[in-house]
Design a protein around this motif. Sequence first.
Motif, PDB file in Angstrom:
ATOM      1  N   GLN A  51       0.820  -1.211   0.000  1.00 30.03           N
ATOM      2  CA  GLN A  51       0.000   0.000   0.000  1.00 30.03           C
ATOM      3  C   GLN A  51       0.859   1.269   0.000  1.00 30.03           C
ATOM      4  O   GLN A  51       0.452   2.292  -0.554  1.00 30.03           O
ATOM      5  CB  GLN A  51      -0.936  -0.003   1.219  1.00 30.03           C
ATOM      6  CG  GLN A  51      -2.047  -1.041   1.129  1.00 30.03           C
ATOM      7  CD  GLN A  51      -2.866  -1.138   2.400  1.00 30.03           C
ATOM      8  OE1 GLN A  51      -2.359  -0.917   3.511  1.00 30.03           O
ATOM      9  NE2 GLN A  51      -4.137  -1.481   2.271  1.00 30.03           N
ATOM     10  N   GLN A  52       2.048   1.183   0.592  1.00 29.04           N
ATOM     11  CA  GLN A  52       2.912   2.362   0.694  1.00 29.04           C
ATOM     12  C   GLN A  52       3.884   2.506  -0.483  1.00 29.04           C
ATOM     13  O   GLN A  52       4.468   3.569  -0.684  1.00 29.04           O
ATOM     14  CB  GLN A  52       3.715   2.293   1.999  1.00 29.04           C
ATOM     15  CG  GLN A  52       2.860   2.392   3.253  1.00 29.04           C
ATOM     16  CD  GLN A  52       3.638   2.051   4.508  1.00 29.04           C
ATOM     17  OE1 GLN A  52       4.861   2.116   4.529  1.00 29.04           O
ATOM     18  NE2 GLN A  52       2.925   1.683   5.567  1.00 29.04           N
ATOM     19  N   ALA A  53       4.034   1.451  -1.265  1.00 23.91           N
ATOM     20  CA  ALA A  53       5.045   1.457  -2.328  1.00 23.91           C
ATOM     21  C   ALA A  53       4.708   2.468  -3.422  1.00 23.91           C
ATOM     22  O   ALA A  53       3.553   2.610  -3.833  1.00 23.91           O
ATOM     23  CB  ALA A  53       5.158   0.068  -2.932  1.00 23.91           C
ATOM     24  N   GLU A  54       5.755   3.144  -3.893  1.00 23.61           N
ATOM     25  CA  GLU A  54       5.598   4.074  -5.026  1.00 23.61           C
ATOM     26  C   GLU A  54       5.778   3.345  -6.361  1.00 23.61           C
ATOM     27  O   GLU A  54       5.235   3.772  -7.382  1.00 23.61           O
ATOM     28  CB  GLU A  54       6.628   5.199  -4.904  1.00 23.61           C
ATOM     29  CG  GLU A  54       6.433   6.063  -3.677  1.00 23.61           C
ATOM     30  CD  GLU A  54       7.648   6.939  -3.391  1.00 23.61           C
ATOM     31  OE1 GLU A  54       7.778   7.986  -4.041  1.00 23.61           O
ATOM     32  OE2 GLU A  54       8.459   6.547  -2.510  1.00 23.61           O
ATOM     33  N   LEU A  55       6.538   2.255  -6.335  1.00 20.64           N
ATOM     34  CA  LEU A  55       6.743   1.416  -7.522  1.00 20.64           C
ATOM     35  C   LEU A  55       6.581  -0.037  -7.105  1.00 20.64           C
ATOM     36  O   LEU A  55       7.204  -0.483  -6.134  1.00 20.64           O
ATOM     37  CB  LEU A  55       8.152   1.631  -8.097  1.00 20.64           C
ATOM     38  CG  LEU A  55       8.492   3.038  -8.622  1.00 20.64           C
ATOM     39  CD1 LEU A  55      10.004   3.224  -8.691  1.00 20.64           C
ATOM     40  CD2 LEU A  55       7.874   3.247  -9.995  1.00 20.64           C
ATOM     41  N   ILE A  56       5.745  -0.789  -7.837  1.00 26.53           N
ATOM     42  CA  ILE A  56       5.508  -2.203  -7.521  1.00 26.53           C
ATOM     43  C   ILE A  56       5.859  -3.021  -8.760  1.00 26.53           C
ATOM     44  O   ILE A  56       5.272  -2.829  -9.831  1.00 26.53           O
ATOM     45  CB  ILE A  56       4.051  -2.463  -7.108  1.00 26.53           C
ATOM     46  CG1 ILE A  56       3.638  -1.509  -5.976  1.00 26.53           C
ATOM     47  CG2 ILE A  56       3.878  -3.915  -6.651  1.00 26.53           C
ATOM     48  CD1 ILE A  56       2.146  -1.550  -5.654  1.00 26.53           C
ATOM     49  N   ILE A  57       6.834  -3.921  -8.595  1.00 27.37           N
ATOM     50  CA  ILE A  57       7.358  -4.706  -9.720  1.00 27.37           C
ATOM     51  C   ILE A  57       6.906  -6.158  -9.587  1.00 27.37           C
ATOM     52  O   ILE A  57       7.132  -6.802  -8.556  1.00 27.37           O
ATOM     53  CB  ILE A  57       8.898  -4.632  -9.755  1.00 27.37           C
ATOM     54  CG1 ILE A  57       9.357  -3.179  -9.960  1.00 27.37           C
ATOM     55  CG2 ILE A  57       9.460  -5.539 -10.866  1.00 27.37           C
ATOM     56  CD1 ILE A  57      10.853  -2.973  -9.740  1.00 27.37           C
ATOM     57  N   SER A  80      -7.504  -6.385  -3.231  1.00 33.87           N
ATOM     58  CA  SER A  80      -8.213  -5.682  -4.307  1.00 33.87           C
ATOM     59  C   SER A  80      -7.203  -4.737  -4.956  1.00 33.87           C
ATOM     60  O   SER A  80      -6.312  -4.197  -4.275  1.00 33.87           O
ATOM     61  CB  SER A  80      -9.394  -4.894  -3.756  1.00 33.87           C
ATOM     62  OG  SER A  80      -8.936  -3.802  -2.986  1.00 33.87           O
ATOM     63  N   PRO A  81      -7.295  -4.524  -6.273  1.00 36.70           N
ATOM     64  CA  PRO A  81      -6.300  -3.683  -6.946  1.00 36.70           C
ATOM     65  C   PRO A  81      -6.288  -2.242  -6.436  1.00 36.70           C
ATOM     66  O   PRO A  81      -5.272  -1.562  -6.541  1.00 36.70           O
ATOM     67  CB  PRO A  81      -6.722  -3.755  -8.420  1.00 36.70           C
ATOM     68  CG  PRO A  81      -8.143  -4.209  -8.413  1.00 36.70           C
ATOM     69  CD  PRO A  81      -8.305  -5.062  -7.190  1.00 36.70           C
ATOM     70  N   GLU A  82      -7.403  -1.799  -5.853  1.00 33.57           N
ATOM     71  CA  GLU A  82      -7.461  -0.430  -5.329  1.00 33.57           C
ATOM     72  C   GLU A  82      -6.477  -0.207  -4.188  1.00 33.57           C
ATOM     73  O   GLU A  82      -6.128   0.934  -3.863  1.00 33.57           O
ATOM     74  CB  GLU A  82      -8.887  -0.099  -4.852  1.00 33.57           C
ATOM     75  CG  GLU A  82      -9.918   0.017  -5.955  1.00 33.57           C
ATOM     76  CD  GLU A  82     -10.336  -1.334  -6.502  1.00 33.57           C
ATOM     77  OE1 GLU A  82     -10.775  -1.377  -7.668  1.00 33.57           O
ATOM     78  OE2 GLU A  82     -10.228  -2.340  -5.766  1.00 33.57           O
ATOM     79  N   GLN A  83      -6.015  -1.298  -3.575  1.00 34.51           N
ATOM     80  CA  GLN A  83      -5.054  -1.166  -2.476  1.00 34.51           C
ATOM     81  C   GLN A  83      -3.645  -0.834  -2.971  1.00 34.51           C
ATOM     82  O   GLN A  83      -2.784  -0.462  -2.180  1.00 34.51           O
ATOM     83  CB  GLN A  83      -5.018  -2.466  -1.649  1.00 34.51           C
ATOM     84  CG  GLN A  83      -6.296  -2.702  -0.853  1.00 34.51           C
ATOM     85  CD  GLN A  83      -6.300  -4.042  -0.154  1.00 34.51           C
ATOM     86  OE1 GLN A  83      -6.733  -5.048  -0.712  1.00 34.51           O
ATOM     87  NE2 GLN A  83      -5.808  -4.074   1.077  1.00 34.51           N
TER      88      GLN A  83
END
Length: 250
Positions: A52-58, A73-76
Amino acid sequence: MSIVTPFLITRPAGKADNLLASLDEQGIAYSYQPLITTQQVALKARDISLLQQAELIIFVSVSAVNALQQQLSPEQLTGHLLAVGSTTSALLQRWSGREVIVPQDQRSEGLLALPQLQQVAGKQVVVVRGNSGRELIKQQLLARGASVKYVQSYNRLPLPLDGGQLWQLWQQQLVRCIVVTSNEILQQLFALMPAAGQAWLLQRHWLLVSPRMQEQALALGIRAEQISLADNANDQALLQQIIRLKKDMV
């Protein structure tokens, strides 16, 4: 009497469906034997907080997306979404309904070359992956000043198989080319086989998906002239190379 199946496909269950359907459409005979399976790992509260806190998710694989979408859920996920390969990207885009950044060179090296990952000092980055794997993405992004954490969404597990029986079956089927999409599967193949089976493996042609895999194959004793490389690990690249190899076999 066994059916002659020149190509042996070893992609994990769930990742091979599209390729196998395409081979059926092309009338290309194959044998299919996955060597590893995946098992979802339950996310901890810490994992959800990191995501939830990540600015970039790989996301490094289709399995990483599949296991995550069962639990969130993708909104998270509010950070920018990145994927190593086009198949992973397509799945992630369908689930999230958002743009996914994907490199043309569908390897860790290609991902690290993206403009979006050049100025990352101070940024929170999460890599969603399975157990173990390459450390290159984390190492390079740490060197660029990012904070990098792993979230493990699945485990890869070897299937309990009898290598001797498989070897006898593949001999009967006159397997000539083995399609392998990861170093883990390549190593598992040789680990399963008795000594005579390993010698048989060394006489096959191999379709691999990266120069790094080619290095591993050479270290196992496979000759360079017995190795073909697909452009990457996606279904279309594998199919194109299999079609080329089939023509050479005639």
